[in-house]
Design a protein around this motif. Structure first.
Motif, PDB file in Angstrom:
ATOM      1  N   ALA A 111       0.727  -1.237   0.049  1.00  0.00           N
ATOM      2  CA  ALA A 111       0.093   0.288   0.095  1.00  0.00           C
ATOM      3  C   ALA A 111       0.894   1.332  -0.034  1.00  0.00           C
ATOM      4  CB  ALA A 111      -0.833  -0.019   1.254  1.00  0.00           C
ATOM      5  N   PHE A 125      -5.500   7.210  -4.973  1.00  0.00           N
ATOM      6  CA  PHE A 125      -5.503   6.993  -3.676  1.00  0.00           C
ATOM      7  C   PHE A 125      -4.153   7.343  -2.898  1.00  0.00           C
ATOM      8  CE2 PHE A 125      -9.024   4.444  -5.275  1.00  0.00           C
ATOM      9  CZ  PHE A 125      -9.949   4.945  -4.348  1.00  0.00           C
ATOM     10  N   HIS A 128      -1.049   4.020   2.292  1.00  0.00           N
ATOM     11  CA  HIS A 128      -1.242   3.274   3.143  1.00  0.00           C
ATOM     12  C   HIS A 128      -2.784   3.176   2.906  1.00  0.00           C
ATOM     13  CE1 HIS A 128       2.348   3.738   5.958  1.00  0.00           C
ATOM     14  NE2 HIS A 128       2.776   3.877   4.571  1.00  0.00           N
ATOM     15  N   HIS A 129      -3.386   3.458   1.932  1.00  0.00           N
ATOM     16  CA  HIS A 129      -4.760   3.328   1.859  1.00  0.00           C
ATOM     17  C   HIS A 129      -5.148   2.112   1.210  1.00  0.00           C
ATOM     18  CE1 HIS A 129      -8.853   3.859   0.274  1.00  0.00           C
ATOM     19  NE2 HIS A 129      -8.979   5.207   0.806  1.00  0.00           N
ATOM     20  N   SER A 130      -6.443   1.377   1.649  1.00  0.00           N
ATOM     21  CA  SER A 130      -6.450  -0.113   1.143  1.00  0.00           C
ATOM     22  C   SER A 130      -6.940  -0.170  -0.519  1.00  0.00           C
ATOM     23  CB  SER A 130      -7.598  -0.530   1.949  1.00  0.00           C
ATOM     24  OG  SER A 130      -8.960   0.299   1.763  1.00  0.00           O
ATOM     25  N   GLN A 131      -6.997   1.076  -0.969  1.00  0.00           N
ATOM     26  CA  GLN A 131      -7.325   0.992  -2.606  1.00  0.00           C
ATOM     27  C   GLN A 131      -6.210   1.612  -3.208  1.00  0.00           C
ATOM     28  OE1 GLN A 131     -11.565   2.478  -1.874  1.00  0.00           O
ATOM     29  NE2 GLN A 131     -11.618   1.413  -3.902  1.00  0.00           N
ATOM     30  N   TYR A 132      -5.061   2.018  -2.545  1.00  0.00           N
ATOM     31  CA  TYR A 132      -3.822   2.719  -3.185  1.00  0.00           C
ATOM     32  C   TYR A 132      -3.244   1.526  -4.134  1.00  0.00           C
ATOM     33  CZ  TYR A 132       0.991   3.637  -4.251  1.00  0.00           C
ATOM     34  OH  TYR A 132       2.106   3.679  -4.750  1.00  0.00           O
TER      35      TYR A 132
END
Length: 395
Positions: free
Chosen positions: A102, A361, A364-368
């Motif tokens: 991420a 995104f 450290h974002h779940s959709q990065y």
């Protein structure tokens, strides 16, 4: 004449994408990057590098010499992933539950491998190239850079300058970002444990409520920046975790908080440490509680040296044009353990735009996801930087 590095690397675009997406599919946490390190080691050996594995744990160093030059340069890429669940829905999404690339370290590793392959094939440089594939950048303390240095990185694989790169969501793909001096903040982790006296929720007068005391600490901590720091300085105190209690009718014995504390110079960072200690202890005492404060000193301020930063920006201007280079980008409040390497050697850490607008995104974002359009650009940049730094004759 300047070789067309971008043009030469374009045929490797699909290969770079496949490498990057494979690394993304099988992410590994700090000091567990064994599969990644094995892939890096195998490829470097195939291309003719002298390879040393196990540096600082799971780190890999590849060394390639060309000509009779005595200059030495090092490039670094990080390899580790984060302990979080991916939520991208991509066909190459993480196959390891609770582990995700991420932060784009899969892309950083792939770009440096692309440069490694190109430089081994062309050898248009005169001197020694070291490639540092580093574990555990995300560790926060006792990190991969620190362990590699402690394992003799700069004595075993010496360099005249060291360079690193991180992708930067929020800026356009292909935008190169530089800053001389302090570029990224220092970061500490601070744990505050408030000890009270547990009891029944219906009889709070017989207890000492640590949640109330801890809540007061959270609010008072904001004054460390707003009332204790010079207003022209930058400081951040964030309470990122707060744990206390297990039931609505029980006053617990203790509550626990975890803080992230950041600044751009050592004196400000030390001031914030002192204020956090004092505020936590005095606020807890005012409620009849007690606060224990544990400070885990994290990464220092990342400070780029002026000549190396100007040189690195010149390379980007040469390849991509001045419009794609910001040589005086604003300071970044994230932290980076490449700072330890810059304490040992001159060098520059730069950032590369990963995309802006819808669908981009933050790290450290779940959709990065790392932007694969950067792979050829990053590999070309590293390749040309080595050729320029280790130039045999004036161009």
């Amino acid at each position: 004449m300047t070789p067309s590095v971008l043009q030469d690397l374009q045929p490797l675009a699909a290969w770079l994408r496949d490498i990057r997406q494979d690394l993304h599919r099988y992410p590994e946490l700090a000091f567990q990057e064994r599969r990644t390190a094995d892939i890096v080691s195998r490829l470097l050996r195939e291309w003719g590098y002298e390879v040393t594995s196990g540096v600082g744990g799971t780190g890999v160093v590849g060394t390639l010499k060309a000509g009779a030059g005595t200059k030495r340069v090092a490039l670094r890429a990080d390899m580790d992933a984060l302990p979080m669940q991916e939520n991208t829905g991509l066909p190459y999404a993480s196959q390891h539950a609770g582990v995700m690339h991420a932060c784009g370290h899969d892309g950083h590793t792939a770009m440096l491998l692309g440069a490694a392959r190109y430089l081994a094939a062309t050898r248009r440089f005169d001197g020694t190239l070291h490639l540092y594939f580093q574990p555990a950048e995300e560790a926060g303390h006792d990190s991969g850079a620190a362990r590699m240095i402690a394992d003799g990185l700069f004595s075993r694989f010496p360099c005249d300058a060291v360079f690193g790169l991180h992708n930067h969501p929020g800026e356009p793909v292909g935008k190169f970002l530089f800053r001389k001096g302090a570029f990224m903040s220092a970061s500490d982790k601070i744990v505050i444990t408030v000890h009270g006296r547990g009891g029944h929720a219906a009889r709070p007068h017989l207890a000492v409520d640590p949640i109330v005391a801890a809540s007061s600490i959270v609010l008072a901590l904001q004054t460390a920046v707003s009332r204790n720091m010079d207003p022209i300085q930058t400081g951040i105190v964030t309470v990122g975790a707060f744990h206390g209690g297990i039931a609505n009718n029980v006053i617990p014995d203790s509550a626990r908080m975890e803080l992230s504390v950041r600044a751009f110079d050592a004196a400000t960072q030390e001031l914030l440490r002192e204020r956090v200690r004092a505020i936590a202890r005095s606020q807890a005492e005012s409620y009849g509680a007690r606060a224990d404060v544990e400070i885990l000193q994290g990464y220092p301020v990342l400070i780029n040296t002026d000549p190396e930063t100007e040189f690195a920006a010149d390379v980007a201007r040469e390849l991509f044009g001045a419009s794609n280079v910001d040589a005086d980008y604003r300071p970044v409040t994230a932290s980076e353990d490449f700072a330890y390497m810059l304490q040992e050697r001159p060098g520059c850490f730069l950032r590369l735009g990963n995309g802006a607008g819808a669908g981009s995104f933050p790290v450290h974002h779940s959709q990065y996801d790392f932007n694969d359009n950067n792979l050829v650009l990053g590999a070309a940049y590293w390749s040309r930087l080595v050729e320029r730094f280790l130039t045999a004759t004036p161009e």
